[in-house]
Design an enzyme around this catalytic site. Structure first.
Site, PDB file in Angstrom:
ATOM      1  N   HIS A   1       3.242  22.625  -1.692  1.00 52.88           N
ATOM      2  CA  HIS A   1       3.819  22.800  -3.166  1.00 52.88           C
ATOM      3  C   HIS A   1       2.890  22.125  -4.293  1.00 52.88           C
ATOM      4  O   HIS A   1       1.837  21.857  -3.927  1.00 52.88           O
ATOM      5  CB  HIS A   1       5.264  22.476  -3.186  1.00 52.88           C
ATOM      6  CG  HIS A   1       5.687  20.844  -2.828  1.00 52.88           C
ATOM      7  ND1 HIS A   1       7.021  20.371  -2.756  1.00 52.88           N
ATOM      8  CD2 HIS A   1       4.767  20.097  -2.112  1.00 52.88           C
ATOM      9  CE1 HIS A   1       6.955  19.308  -2.186  1.00 52.88           C
ATOM     10  NE2 HIS A   1       5.660  19.069  -1.904  1.00 52.88           N
TER      11      HIS A   1
ATOM     12  N   ARG B   1       4.305   9.058   5.752  1.00 49.25           N
ATOM     13  CA  ARG B   1       4.410  10.342   5.123  1.00 49.25           C
ATOM     14  C   ARG B   1       3.061  11.272   5.289  1.00 49.25           C
ATOM     15  O   ARG B   1       1.957  10.388   5.578  1.00 49.25           O
ATOM     16  CB  ARG B   1       4.655  10.098   3.704  1.00 49.25           C
ATOM     17  CG  ARG B   1       6.035   9.480   3.486  1.00 49.25           C
ATOM     18  CD  ARG B   1       6.268   9.430   2.065  1.00 49.25           C
ATOM     19  NE  ARG B   1       6.713  10.661   1.470  1.00 49.25           N
ATOM     20  CZ  ARG B   1       7.647  11.522   1.797  1.00 49.25           C
ATOM     21  NH1 ARG B   1       8.775  10.616   2.326  1.00 49.25           N
ATOM     22  NH2 ARG B   1       7.888  12.611   1.188  1.00 49.25           N
TER      23      ARG B   1
ATOM     24  N   CYS C   1       8.831  23.085   1.350  1.00 49.55           N
ATOM     25  CA  CYS C   1       9.019  21.717   1.898  1.00 49.55           C
ATOM     26  C   CYS C   1      10.730  21.527   2.367  1.00 49.55           C
ATOM     27  O   CYS C   1      11.000  22.023   3.368  1.00 49.55           O
ATOM     28  CB  CYS C   1       8.491  21.029   1.000  1.00 49.55           C
ATOM     29  SG  CYS C   1       8.193  19.267   1.714  1.00 49.55           S
TER      30      CYS C   1
HETATM   31  N1  GLN Z   1      12.770  15.704   3.824  1.00 51.58           N
HETATM   32  C1  GLN Z   1      11.531  15.887   3.097  1.00 51.58           C
HETATM   33  C2  GLN Z   1      10.500  14.861   3.961  1.00 51.58           C
HETATM   34  O1  GLN Z   1      10.074  15.101   4.975  1.00 51.58           O
HETATM   35  C3  GLN Z   1      11.273  16.104   1.888  1.00 51.58           C
HETATM   36  C4  GLN Z   1      10.168  16.414   1.354  1.00 51.58           C
HETATM   37  C5  GLN Z   1       9.762  17.425   0.181  1.00 51.58           C
HETATM   38  O2  GLN Z   1      10.433  18.296  -0.254  1.00 51.58           O
HETATM   39  N2  GLN Z   1       8.702  16.778  -0.601  1.00 51.58           N
HETATM   40  O3  GLN Z   1       9.906  14.040   3.406  1.00 51.58           O
END
Ligand code: GLN
Length: 250
Positions: free
Chosen positions: A194, A127, A93
């Protein structure tokens, strides 16, 4: 054998207990008589190419990423050299994003990355969250499923011809559109999955261990002796079932 692991920024990049991946590697190495020696590499600590058989970078939110981005970008050459010489790498991530060319946040700011993976990431307005199922073919002719969980605002765009980690069966993946998830360069893998990833995907843990052992011995990767993975198989079954219940590709 001793398998030397360099764990980058464990104090910053450990969202969703991503360090659980290290616990899985340690246990599965020990069951085969190998010792995993883990060195934490923080901001400013030296990273010498050749000293690690496997590098690991976990995930983190934008704030944590911003704290380490400059330091990580400064390690571009050492990381490229390590992977070029056959070290294995797993980045999750936030770590995966910053091992590309960089990450553009919602506010327009740009965090430069270490440039190992041929991709760039741009934060989107929504998201991408939920259980994911992938099909991966790390060894030609041998497709295997990978189940995990994603939660990211970043959309990662792979360069033309870049090799993804897998094809999305259910979930968003890199950008919610391409049908690809993660990226691979040699023995280096990056992924959005993850939660952590390896407990429910033991084949991937063993793939990484085999590559790390190959780096340590200078030989080609060997198949590791099988372990009884009943609990792991059950964890995979539940996670894959949740991803399927999502339906469609996302
Ligand atoms: N910058 C990240 C995102 O796209 C981080 C995400 C993560 O490690 N959960 O939201």
């Amino acid at each position: 054998m001793r398998i030397r692991v360099g764990h980058l920024y464990p104090d910053y990049l450990n969202i969703y207990a991503d360090r659980g991946n290290i616990a899985v590697l340690r246990r599965r190495a020990a069951e085969r008589g190998h010792e995993l020696v883990v060195e934490a590499i923080g901001i400013g600590d030296p990273l010498r190419a050749g000293e690690h058989d496997l590098l690991y970078v976990g995930g983190g939110q934008d704030r944590e990423q911003a704290a380490i981005a400059g330091d990580l970008a400064g390690r571009r050459e050492q990381i490229a050299e390590a992977v070029d010489h056959g070290a294995a790498l797993l980045a999750v991530c936030g770590g995966y994003q910053l091992l590309g060319r960089g990450y553009r946040g919602r506010d327009g700011s740009f965090m430069p990355g270490a440039g190992l993976f041929p991709h760039e990431t741009v934060a989107g307005e929504t998201r991408m969250i939920g259980d994911v199922l992938l099909e991966c073919e790390l060894d030609p002719g041998h497709a295997r499923p990978l189940a995990g969980f994603e939660n990211h605002a970043g959309r990662t765009l792979l360069d033309q011809g870049a090799q993804p980690l897998g094809r999305v069966v259910h979930g968003f993946g890199n950008d919610g559109e391409s049908g690809f998830e993660g990226c691979r360069v040699g023995r280096a893998l990056g992924t959005y999955l993850h939660g952590p990833l390896l407990p429910r995907n033991p084949w991937l843990a063993d793939w990484l261990l085999a590559q790390a052992l190959a780096h340590a011995t200078g030989n080609a990767p060997l198949e590791l002796s099988p372990l009884s993975d009943a609990l792991e198989a059950e964890a995979f079954r539940v996670a894959a079932g949740r991803a399927r219940a999502r339906g469609g590709r996302r």
